[in-house]
Design an enzyme around this catalytic site. Sequence first.
Site, PDB file in Angstrom:
ATOM      1  N   CYS A 237      42.954 -24.770 -49.507  1.00  0.00           N
ATOM      2  CA  CYS A 237      41.861 -25.752 -49.405  1.00  0.00           C
ATOM      3  C   CYS A 237      42.322 -27.021 -48.710  1.00  0.00           C
ATOM      4  O   CYS A 237      41.607 -27.588 -47.895  1.00  0.00           O
ATOM      5  CB  CYS A 237      41.297 -26.054 -50.784  1.00  0.00           C
ATOM      6  SG  CYS A 237      42.562 -26.533 -51.964  1.00  0.00           S
TER       7      CYS A 237
ATOM      8  N   GLU B 101      36.144 -28.573 -57.401  1.00  0.00           N
ATOM      9  CA  GLU B 101      37.204 -28.602 -56.382  1.00  0.00           C
ATOM     10  C   GLU B 101      36.770 -27.625 -55.296  1.00  0.00           C
ATOM     11  O   GLU B 101      36.938 -26.415 -55.447  1.00  0.00           O
ATOM     12  CB  GLU B 101      38.538 -28.136 -56.983  1.00  0.00           C
ATOM     13  CG  GLU B 101      39.087 -28.998 -58.095  1.00  0.00           C
ATOM     14  CD  GLU B 101      39.715 -30.283 -57.591  1.00  0.00           C
ATOM     15  OE1 GLU B 101      39.710 -30.534 -56.377  1.00  0.00           O
ATOM     16  OE2 GLU B 101      40.196 -31.047 -58.435  1.00  0.00           O
TER      17      GLU B 101
HETATM   18  P1  NAP Z   1      34.062 -18.484 -53.865  1.00  0.00           P
HETATM   19  O1  NAP Z   1      33.452 -17.339 -53.178  1.00  0.00           O
HETATM   20  O2  NAP Z   1      33.246 -19.681 -54.112  1.00  0.00           O
HETATM   21  O3  NAP Z   1      34.656 -17.910 -55.237  1.00  0.00           O
HETATM   22  C1  NAP Z   1      35.271 -18.739 -56.193  1.00  0.00           C
HETATM   23  C2  NAP Z   1      34.896 -18.275 -57.579  1.00  0.00           C
HETATM   24  O4  NAP Z   1      33.503 -18.491 -57.792  1.00  0.00           O
HETATM   25  C3  NAP Z   1      35.112 -16.789 -57.814  1.00  0.00           C
HETATM   26  O5  NAP Z   1      35.498 -16.606 -59.150  1.00  0.00           O
HETATM   27  C4  NAP Z   1      33.741 -16.194 -57.575  1.00  0.00           C
HETATM   28  O6  NAP Z   1      33.556 -14.963 -58.255  1.00  0.00           O
HETATM   29  C5  NAP Z   1      32.873 -17.268 -58.152  1.00  0.00           C
HETATM   30  N1  NAP Z   1      31.520 -17.363 -57.600  1.00  0.00           N
HETATM   31  C6  NAP Z   1      31.137 -17.152 -56.322  1.00  0.00           C
HETATM   32  N2  NAP Z   1      29.821 -17.421 -56.190  1.00  0.00           N
HETATM   33  C7  NAP Z   1      29.379 -17.815 -57.406  1.00  0.00           C
HETATM   34  C8  NAP Z   1      28.117 -18.226 -57.911  1.00  0.00           C
HETATM   35  N3  NAP Z   1      27.036 -18.300 -57.138  1.00  0.00           N
HETATM   36  N4  NAP Z   1      28.014 -18.535 -59.225  1.00  0.00           N
HETATM   37  C9  NAP Z   1      29.096 -18.485 -60.023  1.00  0.00           C
HETATM   38  N5  NAP Z   1      30.318 -18.110 -59.606  1.00  0.00           N
HETATM   39  C10 NAP Z   1      30.468 -17.787 -58.307  1.00  0.00           C
HETATM   40  O7  NAP Z   1      35.312 -19.049 -53.106  1.00  0.00           O
HETATM   41  P2  NAP Z   1      36.554 -18.237 -52.553  1.00  0.00           P
HETATM   42  O8  NAP Z   1      36.159 -17.562 -51.291  1.00  0.00           O
HETATM   43  O9  NAP Z   1      37.091 -17.410 -53.652  1.00  0.00           O
HETATM   44  O10 NAP Z   1      37.588 -19.441 -52.247  1.00  0.00           O
HETATM   45  C11 NAP Z   1      37.610 -20.097 -51.047  1.00  0.00           C
HETATM   46  C12 NAP Z   1      37.006 -21.472 -51.151  1.00  0.00           C
HETATM   47  O11 NAP Z   1      37.586 -22.205 -52.220  1.00  0.00           O
HETATM   48  C13 NAP Z   1      37.311 -22.292 -49.920  1.00  0.00           C
HETATM   49  O12 NAP Z   1      36.173 -23.037 -49.554  1.00  0.00           O
HETATM   50  C14 NAP Z   1      38.419 -23.231 -50.373  1.00  0.00           C
HETATM   51  O13 NAP Z   1      38.548 -24.380 -49.621  1.00  0.00           O
HETATM   52  C15 NAP Z   1      38.029 -23.483 -51.772  1.00  0.00           C
HETATM   53  N6  NAP Z   1      39.159 -23.939 -52.588  1.00  0.00           N
HETATM   54  C16 NAP Z   1      39.194 -25.223 -53.009  1.00  0.00           C
HETATM   55  C17 NAP Z   1      40.275 -25.701 -53.744  1.00  0.00           C
HETATM   56  C18 NAP Z   1      40.338 -27.124 -54.229  1.00  0.00           C
HETATM   57  O14 NAP Z   1      41.198 -27.424 -55.038  1.00  0.00           O
HETATM   58  N7  NAP Z   1      39.476 -28.007 -53.787  1.00  0.00           N
HETATM   59  C19 NAP Z   1      41.324 -24.848 -54.035  1.00  0.00           C
HETATM   60  C20 NAP Z   1      41.255 -23.528 -53.588  1.00  0.00           C
HETATM   61  C21 NAP Z   1      40.160 -23.096 -52.877  1.00  0.00           C
HETATM   62  P3  NAP Z   1      33.640 -13.560 -57.453  1.00  0.00           P
HETATM   63  O15 NAP Z   1      35.001 -13.432 -56.922  1.00  0.00           O
HETATM   64  O16 NAP Z   1      33.352 -12.556 -58.521  1.00  0.00           O
HETATM   65  O17 NAP Z   1      32.600 -13.628 -56.400  1.00  0.00           O
END
Ligand code: NAP
Length: 455
Positions: A263, A229
């Site tokens: 999102c 997602e």
């Molecule tokens: P993010 O930086 O990708 O972080 C999400 C999760 O992934 C966190 O637990 C993060 O841990 C972990 N993570 C980050 N990089 C990783 C990697 N290389 N390997 C494994 N785990 C990793 O995203 P965010 O900034 O928190 O959230 C914003 C994004 O999420 C936006 O693009 C938004 O559109 C999307 N989103 C999508 C949905 C949907 O349902 N489609 C819903 C909500 C949000 P750490 O915090 O420890 O870095």
Amino acid sequence: MATTITINPSTGEKIAEYNRITINEAKEKITQSKKTFDSWKQKNFEERAQLMHKLAAILEGNKEEYAQLATREMGKTIGQSRKEIEKCALVCRYYADHSKELLADEIVKTEATKSYVTFKPIGVILAVMPWNFPFYQVIRFAVPALMAGNTGVLKHASNVQGCAFALEDAFVKSGFPTGTFTNLNIDSKLVKDIIENKNIMAVTLTGSEPAGRSVASIAGQNLKKTVMELGGSDAYIILDDVDMEEATDMATLGRLQNNGQTCIAAKRFVVLDEIYDEFLALFTKKMKAAKMGEPTDETTYYGPMARTDLRDQLHEQVLKTVAQGGRLVLGGEIPDRNGAYYPATILADLEPGMEGFDNELFGPVASVIRAKDDAHAVELANNSVFGLGSGVFTGNKERGERLALQLEAGSSFVNKLVVSDPRLPFGGIKNSGYGRELAAYGIREFVNTKTIWIN
Ligand code: NAP
């Protein structure tokens, strides 16, 4: 020892510090989760549902405490945090009441004496979750996964670690056996080792595109199923027969709720030429009037972004769009105050190739785009690498439905902002990810769809 520090984005002050667990400690927790799975999968739906109803009651009973925690950790306005907890309870009750029918055996008539499809749990599921709905995103994965008979381990976003522990505690207090739902407070660098663990059977990630690509490719190497997602840059088409007051109210709410960090939020507004100037003027007036402020103040319309690095990144995207020819109509300046605040911002006259058109702006910034006619509006809306949730605002429902059906997205709503609802599937296409959460589709993602044939 490595720690996770949580910071209040409204003030910049430290909230708490949590010790991170080592990879060996994480592996022990996964082994426990697998042991629990072996007995949890034997329980019937009624037994699981009883605990799920208890969880719903605990979430509601502690609503204020959980809401304050979410607001403190990621800056959501307090009213929206309360609604988030209520929605969590709703999802618990939905799956408590419907999992049995959603996973009922399906008889298929063949030449066998009896043949049918049955849905069996697969084991321990890893969830990598984001901070923007710190309770709901986790519940949306965990509740159907557990009701299907799986167990879950969570790697939550570092900045909402308090919410992660609060959720684990809520599951324990509801009577779920130890290991049914476990928080792993680990560095994201350890996710690779966790995915490779033999007891992890599948992975679900909600988050950014880069995190999704990384986790999906590691899971792919290990032949483990994934649900992704990811981000969105969803288009809302505003047609020339629209109720302008209503459309601009929705646009303002859509762009500013959750402080612009949803999102499925409306991010690109594709507006027909005849009403473009009128829409932009009224939308600008309403975005300007929306009160930015302390998220615990009940009169605040939108609070700070979740982290200052994310705010700074968003500001760079705004500057880049303007340098590429986008017109800055409102906002666009980092305010002189503590915290991760960014003002309601409007970028107009955007075209393909500009940052604000092509990429996700995850904060209170709206992209406004001019379209010649309905067909051009659909073309502009679909000119995106993303496809999560989109919409059409119109005075004519048939016209709206016609366009909604042509939009490339997992959900397209007419005259309503896209929301997730446990009764309907939720997810994306293209770079917004794959797989579905919620409804029957969500609970069937992490099961063995098994054929039984009796001659
Ligand atoms: P993010 O930086 O990708 O972080 C999400 C999760 O992934 C966190 O637990 C993060 O841990 C972990 N993570 C980050 N990089 C990783 C990697 N290389 N390997 C494994 N785990 C990793 O995203 P965010 O900034 O928190 O959230 C914003 C994004 O999420 C936006 O693009 C938004 O559109 C999307 N989103 C999508 C949905 C949907 O349902 N489609 C819903 C909500 C949000 P750490 O915090 O420890 O870095």
